[in-house]
Scaffold this active site. Structure first.
Site, mmCIF file in Angstrom:
data_model
loop_
_atom_site.group_PDB
_atom_site.id
_atom_site.type_symbol
_atom_site.label_atom_id
_atom_site.label_comp_id
_atom_site.label_asym_id
_atom_site.label_seq_id
_atom_site.Cartn_x
_atom_site.Cartn_y
_atom_site.Cartn_z
ATOM 1 N N HIS A 117 0.836 -1.205 0.000
ATOM 2 C CA HIS A 117 0.000 0.000 0.000
ATOM 3 C C HIS A 117 0.869 1.253 0.000
ATOM 4 O O HIS A 117 1.811 1.362 0.777
ATOM 5 C CB HIS A 117 -0.944 -0.007 1.206
ATOM 6 N N PRO A 118 0.550 2.203 -0.871
ATOM 7 C CA PRO A 118 1.466 3.333 -1.078
ATOM 8 C C PRO A 118 1.278 4.504 -0.127
ATOM 9 O O PRO A 118 1.921 5.543 -0.307
ATOM 10 C CB PRO A 118 1.142 3.759 -2.510
ATOM 11 N N CYS A 119 0.476 4.368 0.927
ATOM 12 C CA CYS A 119 0.144 5.556 1.715
ATOM 13 C C CYS A 119 1.365 6.193 2.382
ATOM 14 O O CYS A 119 1.370 7.380 2.657
ATOM 15 C CB CYS A 119 -0.930 5.229 2.748
ATOM 16 N N ARG A 120 2.424 5.392 2.647
ATOM 17 C CA ARG A 120 3.597 5.963 3.296
ATOM 18 C C ARG A 120 4.775 6.152 2.327
ATOM 19 O O ARG A 120 5.848 6.591 2.727
ATOM 20 C CB ARG A 120 4.053 5.061 4.464
#
Lengths: 336, 310
Positions: free
Chosen positions: B253-256
């Site tokens: 997941h690219p949120c960070r």
């Protein structure tokens, strides 16, 4: 049967292996539902492969959704090969998708394989295989798509023309040992250039000419005659999907049949081209000498062929269930 | 938990539809990429690491802001010789008594034999945006590969049909590869197709994993989690629809991503290295290696960042 050569080890080839992307089954299902209906005539398909690119794993013949023709009604039923992608050398194949599991079992596999072998043999005889060498590695796929349960039964065959008596091998070793240091460096650079150029990146069979000054050049098969005059050594090269240190991969089989049928050579120096992380690797690549003691009559009829893929060592088809990603009721549940 | 993820996806989708793609570079300030920077970085990755290529994917999933022949990047058939999960379990085992290269390969089996650990881990976890939607399923049913799907018992097992005697292939020139798992370590080798898409919402690349077992049969995405660092397996790695390919795939997941890339860039700049945007994906793939430590993709390539010492 007892030839002097039987003392030498047989040349044994690592079978080609298949890999089918989920997208292939998705597109086959929608083609079946929206376009083909109950028409079960064979469909031309494309497979893709590349030279081995890691010392620990072989590459596979891969089927993707682009392997199948497009679904739109005006499009033809022949998928278009994409040229110039070095990681996707096209191989043409044929798909027999049956409507019932019974007809899947009833297919005459022996004959279907023979039929594909005959096409390869014809292309060798007519010289087409020299012009377009990708036709040397045809494949055959039989399948039954159970669209009620979203499961797919299938079986690949990679027809290989049998040479009788079988070829034996001498001096099979890493290319870096077989060649001098200068030749190795020159060949490595020439191969990287061949693989880097859009016009040759996906040409899987080729000639290597090494001149007396250790300079290697990579040439098209049709340049064989031209290479004769000034080359010191000629190697018959191919993109080898296999990573094993003592066995060449499957594409060499039909290549040897071509070399013998076309140029009548009894001794063939072959070059299994392999890469590591996308660049020529001369310690992974192999060079060897295949010896052929084939009687003259061999060429008069279509040679026997082998090539049905084993499933975990057994002669049975494979089955994959994609209900999790295709069944609308399950998708509805997981989306709730 | 599932609902919160769905809501977030719906929100993200809406934002993506109504906002234009990033055009102004914020590479050094925020660690993010504009669309054209993603193409530049992708072109450089393909040029330097030729096992990567651009692909166009499914025509109906094509993103209008990306060139049709450069929708995403992919490298296929990347080996994964060991399970990340089992390595970590071995590491955590008391005093390191389990050898990595134990002859009996007990370590390999350990991952399958320890479902409790996963369960307790899950109980402690509060639901969050990044949680996996599959985590609750995996504790209640055995995870198996597709071909052994437990719901499809009525599928005739082809292996039981024995009338294949019309295939008689006796060929001394065929090299038979051993298929007994005990014979050969190579057979435990999984392979991965790794793809990188552009996430318009987070303005960063996003990594997708498609796993295959040793006979190149598709792995259920849940099994892919064995090859993800266990710190991430049930938190930042989710199973979602691929933006360009059919089916569900595991994704980091690219949120960070932007924040971490910003930190990496800051470290480089503090050392006096001026990072170039076309090297973004090399840095990015090095950072991804902490999430998928046993999948051997091309991240180790030496690249010149100026005066960097790594």
């Amino acid at each position: 049967m007892v030839e002097p050569n039987t003392k030498k080890p047989l040349l044994q080839f690592a079978p080609m292996q298949s890999s089918v992307d989920e997208g292939f089954w998705h597109r086959l299902s929608s083609l079946k539902l929206n376009k083909l209906g109950i028409d079960d005539s064979p469909i031309p398909v494309l497979g893709f492969f590349a030279p081995c690119s890691h010392p620990r794993v072989s590459n596979y013949l891969t089927l993707l959704s682009e392997s199948l023709p497009s679904e739109s009604s005006e499009a033809s039923l022949i998928p278009e090969p994409s040229h110039g992608n070095r990681n996707r050398c096209s191989v043409s194949g044929i798909l027999y998708n049956t409507n019932t599991v019974e007809s899947f079992h009833a297919l005459d596999k022996q004959n279907l394989l023979k039929e594909e072998a005959r096409k390869i043999w014809d292309d060798i005889q007519t010289g087409r295989a020299v012009e377009d060498c990708s036709v040397l590695s045809r494949f055959l796929l039989i399948s039954f798509a159970d669209l009620k349960k979203w499961s797919f039964h299938y079986w690949f065959a990679f027809p290989a023309l049998m040479i009788d008596p079988p070829a034996t091998v001498v001096n099979l070793s890493p290319a870096s040992q077989w060649l001098s240091k200068e030749e190795t460096e020159s060949l490595s650079a020439a191969c990287n250039e061949w693989r880097g150029s859009k016009s040759t990146a996906d040409v899987p069979f080729f000639l290597v000419a090494i001149d007396p000054n250790s300079r290697a050049t990579v040439r098209l098969l049709k340049d064989w005659e031209a290479c004769q005059s000034n080359a010191h050594k000629i190697l018959f090269g191919f993109y080898d999907p296999c990573h094993l240190p003592n066995n060449p991969g499957w594409p060499l089989r039909n290549f040897l049949a071509l070399i013998f049928a076309r140029w009548n050579l009894k001794s063939v120096q072959f070059f299994c081209y392999r890469e590591n992380r996308g660049f020529a690797d001369m310690s992974l690549s192999l060079v060897g000498e295949a010896l052929l003691t084939v009687p003259q009559g061999w060429k008069d009829s279509v040679p026997n062929a082998v090539g049905w893929e084993l499933n975990k060592g057994r002669k049975v088809p494979r089955c994959i269930s994609l209900a999790q990603s295709m069944d609308p009721t399950r998708l509805a549940v997981s989306a709730a | 938990m599932v609902l919160s993820q769905k809501l977030h996806e719906a929100f993200k989708g809406t934002v993506e539809r109504i906002t234009g793609p990033r055009t102004v570079s914020a590479f050094k300030e925020k660690g993010v990429l504009s669309v054209s920077e993603f193409i530049i970085a992708g072109d450089n990755l393909v040029a330097k690491c030729p096992t990567w290529s651009w692909e166009s994917g499914e025509p109906n999933k094509r993103k209008p802001y990306l060139p049709s022949d450069k929708q995403f990047l992919i490298t296929r058939n990347v080996p994964c010789l060991r399970r990340a999960a089992s390595i970590e379990e071995e590491y955590e085992a008391a005093g390191g008594e389990v050898l990595l290269d134990d002859e009996d390969n007990d370590g390999w089996l350990a991952t399958h034999g320890k479902p409790k650990e996963i369960k307790s881990d899950e109980d402690e976890n509060l639901p969050s945006m990044e949680s996996l939607e599959i985590s609750e399923k995996s504790s209640t049913k055995p995870v198996s590969s597709f071909k052994e799907d437990e719901d499809d018992e009525d599928i005739p097992d082809m292996a039981e049909f024995t009338e294949y005697d019309n295939i008689i292939e006796t060929d001394p020139s065929t090299y038979l590869v051993a298929h007994e798992p005990d014979d050969d370590n190579i057979l435990r080798t999984r392979t991965y197709d790794i793809s990188i898409s552009y996430d318009k919402y987070y303005q960063t690349p996003r990594v997708w994993l498609t796993g295959y077992d040793e006979s190149r049969m598709l792995l259920q995405p849940e099994l892919v989690l064995e090859d993800v660092s266990q710190d991430h397996a049930r938190k930042t790695v989710t199973i979602e629809d691929h933006p360009h390919l059919p089916g569900k795939h595991a994704s980091i997941h690219p949120c960070r991503h932007g924040a971490v890339m910003k930190k990496i860039i800051d470290v480089l700049m503090s050392r006096g290295v001026e990072p170039e945007v076309d090297k973004y994906l090399f840095l990015f793939l090095k950072f991804m290696a902490s999430v998928i430590p046993t999948i051997e993709y091309d991240y180790t390539m030496d690249f010149d960042l100026g005066s960097s010492s790594n």
